[in-house]
Design an enzyme around this catalytic site. Structure first.
Site, PDB file in Angstrom:
ATOM      1  N   GLU A   1      -5.322   8.710  17.924  1.00  0.00           N
ATOM      2  CA  GLU A   1      -5.935  10.047  18.007  1.00  0.00           C
ATOM      3  C   GLU A   1      -6.928  10.244  16.854  1.00  0.00           C
ATOM      4  O   GLU A   1      -8.016  10.808  17.034  1.00  0.00           O
ATOM      5  CB  GLU A   1      -4.860  11.147  17.959  1.00  0.00           C
ATOM      6  CG  GLU A   1      -3.975  11.234  19.193  1.00  0.00           C
ATOM      7  CD  GLU A   1      -2.914  10.131  19.258  1.00  0.00           C
ATOM      8  OE1 GLU A   1      -2.655   9.478  18.228  1.00  0.00           O
ATOM      9  OE2 GLU A   1      -2.352   9.921  20.349  1.00  0.00           O
TER      10      GLU A   1
ATOM     11  N   GLU B   1      -8.764  -1.566   6.250  1.00  0.00           N
ATOM     12  CA  GLU B   1      -7.546  -1.614   7.068  1.00  0.00           C
ATOM     13  C   GLU B   1      -7.887  -1.637   8.558  1.00  0.00           C
ATOM     14  O   GLU B   1      -7.273  -2.358   9.340  1.00  0.00           O
ATOM     15  CB  GLU B   1      -6.714  -0.373   6.747  1.00  0.00           C
ATOM     16  CG  GLU B   1      -5.253  -0.545   7.005  1.00  0.00           C
ATOM     17  CD  GLU B   1      -4.472   0.676   6.549  1.00  0.00           C
ATOM     18  OE1 GLU B   1      -5.069   1.630   6.009  1.00  0.00           O
ATOM     19  OE2 GLU B   1      -3.254   0.661   6.749  1.00  0.00           O
TER      20      GLU B   1
ATOM     21  N   SER C   1       1.118   6.534   2.530  1.00  0.00           N
ATOM     22  CA  SER C   1       1.774   7.532   3.386  1.00  0.00           C
ATOM     23  C   SER C   1       3.017   8.119   2.728  1.00  0.00           C
ATOM     24  O   SER C   1       3.709   7.446   1.958  1.00  0.00           O
ATOM     25  CB  SER C   1       2.197   6.904   4.709  1.00  0.00           C
ATOM     26  OG  SER C   1       1.113   6.271   5.327  1.00  0.00           O
TER      27      SER C   1
ATOM     28  N   GLN D   1       0.860  -1.192   0.000  1.00  0.00           N
ATOM     29  CA  GLN D   1       0.000   0.000   0.000  1.00  0.00           C
ATOM     30  C   GLN D   1       0.890   1.234   0.000  1.00  0.00           C
ATOM     31  O   GLN D   1       1.583   1.493   0.986  1.00  0.00           O
ATOM     32  CB  GLN D   1      -0.876  -0.047   1.251  1.00  0.00           C
ATOM     33  CG  GLN D   1      -1.830   1.087   1.427  1.00  0.00           C
ATOM     34  CD  GLN D   1      -2.416   1.087   2.827  1.00  0.00           C
ATOM     35  OE1 GLN D   1      -2.037   0.282   3.668  1.00  0.00           O
ATOM     36  NE2 GLN D   1      -3.311   2.002   3.092  1.00  0.00           N
TER      37      GLN D   1
ATOM     38  N   SER E   1       4.354  -1.308   4.238  1.00  0.00           N
ATOM     39  CA  SER E   1       4.591  -2.687   4.695  1.00  0.00           C
ATOM     40  C   SER E   1       4.825  -3.617   3.507  1.00  0.00           C
ATOM     41  O   SER E   1       4.033  -3.628   2.556  1.00  0.00           O
ATOM     42  CB  SER E   1       3.393  -3.195   5.499  1.00  0.00           C
ATOM     43  OG  SER E   1       3.111  -2.309   6.549  1.00  0.00           O
TER      44      SER E   1
HETATM   45  C1  LIG Z   1       3.165  -0.859  11.577  1.00  0.00           C
HETATM   46  C2  LIG Z   1       2.811   0.182  10.545  1.00  0.00           C
HETATM   47  C3  LIG Z   1       2.508  -0.202   9.258  1.00  0.00           C
HETATM   48  C4  LIG Z   1       2.219   0.757   8.287  1.00  0.00           C
HETATM   49  N1  LIG Z   1       1.962   0.343   7.014  1.00  0.00           N
HETATM   50  C5  LIG Z   1       1.714   1.258   6.058  1.00  0.00           C
HETATM   51  C6  LIG Z   1       1.534   0.847   4.695  1.00  0.00           C
HETATM   52  O1  LIG Z   1       1.628  -0.334   4.359  1.00  0.00           O
HETATM   53  N2  LIG Z   1       1.313   1.791   3.763  1.00  0.00           N
HETATM   54  C7  LIG Z   1       1.238   3.117   4.082  1.00  0.00           C
HETATM   55  O2  LIG Z   1       1.024   3.908   3.169  1.00  0.00           O
HETATM   56  N3  LIG Z   1       1.436   3.551   5.345  1.00  0.00           N
HETATM   57  C8  LIG Z   1       1.655   2.646   6.336  1.00  0.00           C
HETATM   58  N4  LIG Z   1       1.874   3.060   7.635  1.00  0.00           N
HETATM   59  C9  LIG Z   1       1.881   4.496   7.922  1.00  0.00           C
HETATM   60  C10 LIG Z   1       0.688   4.963   8.744  1.00  0.00           C
HETATM   61  O3  LIG Z   1      -0.508   4.948   8.000  1.00  0.00           O
HETATM   62  C11 LIG Z   1       1.031   6.376   9.237  1.00  0.00           C
HETATM   63  O4  LIG Z   1       2.179   6.265  10.067  1.00  0.00           O
HETATM   64  C12 LIG Z   1      -0.105   6.995  10.020  1.00  0.00           C
HETATM   65  O5  LIG Z   1      -1.167   7.329   9.169  1.00  0.00           O
HETATM   66  C13 LIG Z   1       0.350   8.252  10.781  1.00  0.00           C
HETATM   67  O6  LIG Z   1       1.002   9.141   9.954  1.00  0.00           O
HETATM   68  P1  LIG Z   1       2.421   9.793  10.357  1.00  0.00           P
HETATM   69  O7  LIG Z   1       3.314   8.679  10.765  1.00  0.00           O
HETATM   70  O8  LIG Z   1       2.827  10.676   9.244  1.00  0.00           O
HETATM   71  O9  LIG Z   1       2.121  10.636  11.669  1.00  0.00           O
HETATM   72  P2  LIG Z   1       1.505  12.096  11.734  1.00  0.00           P
HETATM   73  O10 LIG Z   1       0.277  12.153  10.885  1.00  0.00           O
HETATM   74  O11 LIG Z   1       2.570  13.091  11.468  1.00  0.00           O
HETATM   75  O12 LIG Z   1       1.035  12.185  13.240  1.00  0.00           O
HETATM   76  C14 LIG Z   1       1.940  12.482  14.302  1.00  0.00           C
HETATM   77  C15 LIG Z   1       1.142  12.541  15.598  1.00  0.00           C
HETATM   78  O13 LIG Z   1       0.166  13.615  15.521  1.00  0.00           O
HETATM   79  C16 LIG Z   1      -1.134  13.109  15.763  1.00  0.00           C
HETATM   80  N5  LIG Z   1      -2.119  13.803  14.913  1.00  0.00           N
HETATM   81  C17 LIG Z   1      -1.966  14.081  13.594  1.00  0.00           C
HETATM   82  N6  LIG Z   1      -3.069  14.692  13.109  1.00  0.00           N
HETATM   83  C18 LIG Z   1      -3.950  14.790  14.161  1.00  0.00           C
HETATM   84  C19 LIG Z   1      -5.245  15.322  14.288  1.00  0.00           C
HETATM   85  N7  LIG Z   1      -5.891  15.856  13.242  1.00  0.00           N
HETATM   86  N8  LIG Z   1      -5.853  15.245  15.511  1.00  0.00           N
HETATM   87  C20 LIG Z   1      -5.202  14.695  16.593  1.00  0.00           C
HETATM   88  N9  LIG Z   1      -3.932  14.180  16.507  1.00  0.00           N
HETATM   89  C21 LIG Z   1      -3.327  14.220  15.304  1.00  0.00           C
HETATM   90  C22 LIG Z   1      -1.069  11.636  15.411  1.00  0.00           C
HETATM   91  O14 LIG Z   1      -2.070  10.882  16.064  1.00  0.00           O
HETATM   92  C23 LIG Z   1       0.342  11.273  15.864  1.00  0.00           C
HETATM   93  O15 LIG Z   1       0.343  11.008  17.233  1.00  0.00           O
HETATM   94  C24 LIG Z   1       2.201   2.131   8.623  1.00  0.00           C
HETATM   95  C25 LIG Z   1       2.528   2.524   9.929  1.00  0.00           C
HETATM   96  C26 LIG Z   1       2.837   1.563  10.881  1.00  0.00           C
HETATM   97  C27 LIG Z   1       3.182   2.003  12.261  1.00  0.00           C
END
Ligand SMILES: Cc1cc2nc3c(=O)[nH]c(=O)nc-3n(C[C@H](O)[C@H](O)[C@H](O)COP(=O)(O)OP(=O)(O)OC[C@H]3O[C@@H](n4cnc5c(N)ncnc54)[C@H](O)[C@@H]3O)c2cc1C
Length: 416
Positions: free
Chosen positions: A382, A224, A109, A106, A141
């Site tokens: 969150e 998902e 991100s 996928q 992933s």
């Molecule tokens: C084990 C794992 C597998 C994954 N697999 C995939 C995959 O296969 N494909 C893919 O594309 N992505 C994947 N991801 C990525 C995942 O979807 C993102 O990490 C996730 O959406 C959070 O985005 P970010 O890491 O950019 O954090 P950010 O969006 O930058 O968030 C940082 C912090 O701010 C908080 N926050 C952000 N916006 C808000 C809001 N509006 N209100 C309150 N709090 C907020 C969040 O909760 C978090 O604590 C994976 C992640 C993990 C951990």
């Protein structure tokens, strides 16, 4: 015994052999339309979820290799293609997925677009009959073993950010795609950063309409949440699919023998009964604090099980996924965090040991450190709470200041 269970037992007895290759076993499962029996014909049998689960339970009870999952192929890509793909796309991509020959990933991100996914900046530009893609994805992933990717890319920068996105199927096996594995704190490398540099996609590989990819992406995100909350039946042997994973041409006998050397603990949480047994084994089952926490953990698991049953009943009644999907995802996340805390409380000072010095060769540590990812993947805790607040409790929507401005960034809630 139900007809389905009897049929699967009889079929498996005739078709399973330790001398078969994994490729042949999966081909037989796919030909019998037992790989994903809940999928509609001709790919599955259109079974109810209950009957489909009975099929995998029968395979699990016999200690057999389960249908190919392909990282996110069976759980996300297949159902998304069934919902939004053309008959040609389904005929091209579903059979190799069902035979375990092609794994999927996928590509959503990005370094600047996670929770605020519609702010994604990867661009796809039309060149002749196809599209050329440039950008960077992250946390994908299994991208290093995947043959196909579900790609979200911006195809119109002048439209509001939710509207200028297109959903493509991209061939990962090409020069313009580089997947670099990322090492996690538990030592495993389950996901990658993916660099797209002049990567090519055919026009026929747009799923849904051009610039309407957000609608397709929402289907993936709903699936998902359910995927994170669901669990495979106990005893089912799971083998990575796809040519690059290297299992297809091994015999089942070889793969099962290797499985016997697998770590004692795996996954993102330790089941309640095993934690209770661990506390007894380590001589701390009489500690009042640990007893209290074990009781709390057991209760949390049980209430989550009932919520999952409610979700299944709602699906059976044909109701679309409601807030219970966010509730179960949040509850699974809480279970995983509680499992980690309890594991380290039970281990005490031994929790500081590493690798083969640690109890169970460090496999408890690997699980405990993997638990944190559940809070983030598939939408953070969150973001799930935001969705519950807005959708289930009717609270005011979170401000989304740039929702209508051309492909700007920041501040959105992708579950909205
Ligand atoms: C084990 C794992 C597998 C994954 N697999 C995939 C995959 O296969 N494909 C893919 O594309 N992505 C994947 N991801 C990525 C995942 O979807 C993102 O990490 C996730 O959406 C959070 O985005 P970010 O890491 O950019 O954090 P950010 O969006 O930058 O968030 C940082 C912090 O701010 C908080 N926050 C952000 N916006 C808000 C809001 N509006 N209100 C309150 N709090 C907020 C969040 O909760 C978090 O604590 C994976 C992640 C993990 C951990």
């Amino acid at each position: 015994m139900s007809d389905v269970r009897a049929e699967v037992r009889e079929w498996a007895a005739e078709n399973w052999s330790l001398d078969l290759t994994v490729r042949e076993w999966w081909r037989r499962l796919a030909d019998a339309r037992l790989a994903m029996p809940a999928w509609p014909e001709p790919y599955g049998r259109g079974m109810s979820n209950k009957d489909a689960r009975a099929v995998t339970q029968e395979l699990a009870a016999a200690g057999m290799i389960g249908p190919p999952q392909g990282v996110v192929g069976a759980a996300l890509a297949g159902p998304t293609l069934l919902a939004h793909g053309t008959p040609e796309q389904q005929a091209r991509y579903l059979p190799p997925l069902l035979r375990g020959e092609e794994a999927w990933c996928q590509l959503f991100s990005e370094p600047g677009a996670g929770s605020d996914l519609p702010a994604l900046a990867t661009r796809a530009e039309k060149h002749g009959e196809g599209w050329v893609v440039d950008g960077q994805k992250v946390w994908n992933s299994g991208a290093d073993v995947a043959r196909r990717g579900m790609l979200l890319a911006r195809t119109d920068v002048d439209r509001p950010k939710y509207e200028g996105i297109t959903f493509f199927v991209i061939d990962m096996d090409q020069a313009g795609v580089e997947a670099r594995p990322l090492r996690q704190m538990n030592g495993e490398a389950n996901f990658c950063e993916v660099f797209l540099t002049g990567a090519r996609v055919d026009h026929e590989d747009i799923v849904g309409q051009c610039n309407d990819g957000w609608r397709v992406a929402r289907t993936v995100m709903a699936l998902e949440r359910a995927m994170v909350a669901g669990r495979p039946p106990k005893g089912l042997v799971q083998v990575p699919s796809g040519e690059r994973a290297g299992f297809l041409d091994r015999t089942i006998g070889e793969v099962l023998e290797r499985g016997e050397r697998r770590p004692v603990f795996s996954g993102n949480a330790v089941p309640a009964r095993r934690l209770i047994a661990l506390a007894r084994e380590r001589g701390v089952a009489d500690d009042p604090h640990i007893r209290q926490e074990l009781a709390r953990y057991y209760t949390l698991n049980e209430t989550n099980r009932y919520t999952l049953l409610r979700t299944a009943a709602s699906a059976k009644a044909g109701r679309p996924p409601g807030p219970e999907a966010s509730i179960t995802k949040l509850a699974v996340s809480r279970v995983c965090q509680a499992s980690r805390e309890l594991t380290f409380s039970i281990l005490g000072a031994h929790g500081m040991l590493d690798g083969s010095d640690a109890p169970y060769d460090g496999s408890l540590h690997t699980v405990a450190l993997a638990s944190v990812g559940v809070r983030i993947g598939g939408g953070t805790d969150e973001i799930q709470r935001n969705a519950l607040g807005e959708r289930a409790l009717g609270l005011p929507r979170e401000p989304d200041v740039d929702a209508t401005s051309p492909s700007a960034t920041s501040g959105a809630n992708p579950m909205a």
